[in-house]
Design a protein around this motif. Structure first.
Motif, PDB file in Angstrom:
ATOM      1  N   VAL A  42       0.849  -1.180   0.000  1.00 16.10           N
ATOM      2  CA  VAL A  42       0.000   0.000   0.000  1.00 16.10           C
ATOM      3  C   VAL A  42       0.884   1.229   0.000  1.00 16.10           C
ATOM      4  CG1 VAL A  42      -1.786   1.235   1.279  1.00 16.10           C
ATOM      5  CG2 VAL A  42      -1.759  -1.256   1.292  1.00 16.10           C
ATOM      6  N   GLU A  43       0.662   2.077  -0.998  1.00 18.84           N
ATOM      7  CA  GLU A  43       1.431   3.309  -1.102  1.00 18.84           C
ATOM      8  C   GLU A  43       0.511   4.483  -0.866  1.00 18.84           C
ATOM      9  OE1 GLU A  43       3.354   3.380  -4.887  1.00 18.84           O
ATOM     10  OE2 GLU A  43       4.414   1.509  -4.513  1.00 18.84           O
ATOM     11  N   GLU A  44       0.835   5.301   0.128  1.00 18.62           N
ATOM     12  CA  GLU A  44       0.047   6.486   0.404  1.00 18.62           C
ATOM     13  C   GLU A  44       0.648   7.678  -0.294  1.00 18.62           C
ATOM     14  OE1 GLU A  44      -0.818   7.186   4.488  1.00 18.62           O
ATOM     15  OE2 GLU A  44      -0.994   5.064   4.929  1.00 18.62           O
TER      16      GLU A  44
END
Length: 84
Positions: free
Chosen positions: A81-83
């Motif tokens: 997961v990349e924010e």
């Protein structure tokens, strides 16, 4: 095991490691077969021999469902997961 040494595969949009897939497959298969082969003993206890085929199908589906639940709880997701 590190991510570099793992063989990762995409199945239905999810990324899964080869050994985790094998582990989940074995857990689910063993529970389904265990429930399938326990049906005759349960039918004997109930005294209803006419329910054998229906109980085999029902119990094997229940075993597969339980295997899915156990596999989901024990196998760690591989999502990144990349924010922003």
């Amino acid at each position: 095991m590190d991510k570099v040494g793992q063989n990762l595969y995409e199945i239905f949009g999810e990324v899964i490691a080869e050994h985790d897939f094998l582990k989940a497959f074995l857990i689910t298969s063993m529970l389904a077969f265990l429930m399938y082969f326990s049906a005759p003993q349960i039918v004997k206890m109930l005294g209803r021999e006419d329910l054998l085929n229906a109980l085999r199908v029902t119990l094997s589906a229940l075993g597969a469902f339980l295997g899915f639940i156990i596999s989901t709880a024990t196998i760690e997701p591989k999502r990144v997961v990349e924010e922003e």
